[in-house]
Write an enzyme that holds these catalytic residues in place. Structure first.
Site, PDB file in Angstrom:
ATOM      1  N   HIS A 317       0.788  -1.102   0.074  1.00 29.28           N
ATOM      2  CA  HIS A 317       0.029  -0.242  -0.107  1.00 29.28           C
ATOM      3  C   HIS A 317       0.976   1.143   0.210  1.00 29.28           C
ATOM      4  CE1 HIS A 317      -3.208   2.870   1.151  1.00 29.28           C
ATOM      5  NE2 HIS A 317      -4.228   1.807   0.912  1.00 29.28           N
ATOM      6  N   ASP A 375      -7.806  -5.023   0.093  1.00 38.25           N
ATOM      7  CA  ASP A 375      -8.271  -5.694  -1.038  1.00 38.25           C
ATOM      8  C   ASP A 375      -8.058  -6.963  -1.189  1.00 38.25           C
ATOM      9  OD1 ASP A 375      -8.942  -2.868  -2.315  1.00 38.25           O
ATOM     10  OD2 ASP A 375      -6.932  -2.621  -2.666  1.00 38.25           O
TER      11      ASP A 375
END
Length: 441
Positions: A317, A375
């Site tokens: 991320h 996700d």
């Protein structure tokens, strides 16, 4: 000295040509790093700052969401996401983001009643869908119809005066959060040729999302508390995430004074990209590509060698350098949902778990601090619940609308003026059009 005000600390811009140094003030942050106030840099020094992607630039002051990527911390109005996910509902979090505090019993009841009252769409919105092909991308339909709602719920007087009153902001916030699930469900059902279903009184926000997706006139969706609670927590985990690209888009577009429905439609367009809202769909595509547990070693070798741009989707991320705090919660939700549906031995889950284990024990990924993000598991959950991957980003937008409208309200209340980034010009210097040009053509 208050938060966000100029601090005593000063920075100095030292020019290489020996010209006079330029003092720059610091601004105090409640948590995290302070910032250097660059608002008067051009007037003071005749230069602009250069920060492609704005990764090192604070574009606003905000009291909504705080993220510490180094520590894996996500706070909404000071509350840790883990506690909100455990103790609150999505509507509680939506109220919190916009109003700064969790709702009391009376506020909660009134807010949920208001959401139910505003959940219906104008009947003429049906006509919008008839202009789309049945195989249109759901985000194209969502973006277009959401912008179209501005013609039904706009305020021409407010548009003309370029100012939206606090009462109008509250009503717009309520309407947007209320109507997004209905709009999202209609996008899905239109694409499948199914009859459009209306929200049903007595159901929670998450339950109505699933009801409008899966009910048929002759067979209403039966409430499953485990699935409804799981979906509610998925919405919470996607409600807001600071100044990401879609939120910054909402603030930038909103700074023009545009109708809020058009403003949120701009956020939907920004969310559409696979590098932002479409990442969980990409995880499923990756798992399908790997196929089975036996395919993991070869796939990981391709990732290490960067063959054909192969990437480990759902890991890493831009903000979090430790585990995304939402990822662990999503992992637990995934197990709960698959157990409820009798899919706890699902091959895709086994593949995801083995892939996660492999990456977390591989020095290549450890050294690059590539940990699972939110996700990685969300796509598995949504597909198990019967939601097709093309709709994942649509429901991401449903959840993120709560954050978008809170950020939009905060932006309007701070009155920052219109956004106007600068550019480092690298094109041609001034030149004249050749005198013969045009005559030869």
């Amino acid at each position: 000295m208050g938060i966000g005000e100029t601090a005593a600390d000063r920075w100095v811009l030292r020019r290489a040509n020996g010209a006079q140094d330029v003092p720059l003030e610091s601004m105090k942050s409640q948590m995290g790093p302070d910032v250097v106030d660059m608002r008067h840099l051009y007037q003071q020094a005749g230069v602009f700052s250069y920060d492609p992607g704005f990764a090192n630039t604070a574009s606003c002051q905000s009291a909504i969401t705080y993220i510490d990527g180094e520590e894996g911390l996500l706070l909404h109005r000071g509350y840790p996401i883990e506690q909100l996910c455990e103790k609150a509902s999505f509507t509680d979090v939506a109220w919190l983001l916009s109003h700064g505090e969790l709702p009391d019993a009376r506020q909660k009841a009134r807010f949920e009643q208001g959401l139910m009252a505003e959940a219906h769409l104008h009947e003429q919105i049906r006509n919008f869908f008839n202009g789309f092909r049945r195989d249109s991308h759901p985000m194209a339909m969502l973006c277009g119809t959401l912008a179209g709602l501005s013609s039904f719920y706009g305020n021409q007087e407010a548009d003309q005066r370029h100012r939206i009153t606090p009462e109008e902001r509250e009503m717009s916030t309520l309407r947007l959060v209320a109507k997004m699930p209905t709009l999202a469900a209609w996008v899905y059902r239109y694409s499948r040729g199914l009859p459009l279903i209306y929200p049903r009184p007595g159901l929670s926000y998450a339950e109505n999302c699933l009801h409008m997706l899966f009910s048929m006139p002759e067979a209403p969706w039966q409430v499953n508390p485990v699935l409804a609670r799981a979906f509610d927590r998925i919405l919470i985990l996607h409600a807001d995430h600071g100044q990401n690209v879609s939120t910054s888009t909402v603030r930038t577009v909103g700074s023009t004074g545009v109708n809020p429905f058009a403003c949120i439609a701009a956020g939907v367009a920004a969310l559409w990209g696979p590098a932002h809202g479409g990442a969980n769909e990409a995880v499923l595509d990756m798992l399908d590509e790997i196929g089975t547990v036996d395919g993991i070693p070869a796939f990981m070798e391709r990732v290490r060698n960067r063959e054909d741009g192969t990437r480990l989707m759902g890991f890493g991320h831009r903000v979090y350098k430790k585990l995304d705090p939402r990822a662990g919660l999503m992992r637990r939700i995934c197990h709960e949902v698959l157990a409820e549906l009798g899919m706890d031995h699902d091959p895709r889950l086994e593949l995801a778990l083995r892939l996660e284990e492999t990456a977390l024990n591989d020095e290549y990924f450890i050294s690059r601090r590539l940990y699972p993000n939110v996700d990685f598991y969300s796509g598995i959950i949504l597909r198990a619940m019967g939601i097709p991957s093309s709709m994942f980003t649509v429901f991401f937008a449903v959840a993120r609308t709560a954050g978008w409208v809170a950020q939009w309200k905060e932006m309007l209340e701070s009155r920052p003026g219109i956004s106007r980034p600068r550019a480092l010009y690298v094109g041609q210097t001034r030149r004249d059009v050749p005198s013969s040009y045009g005559a030869e053509n």
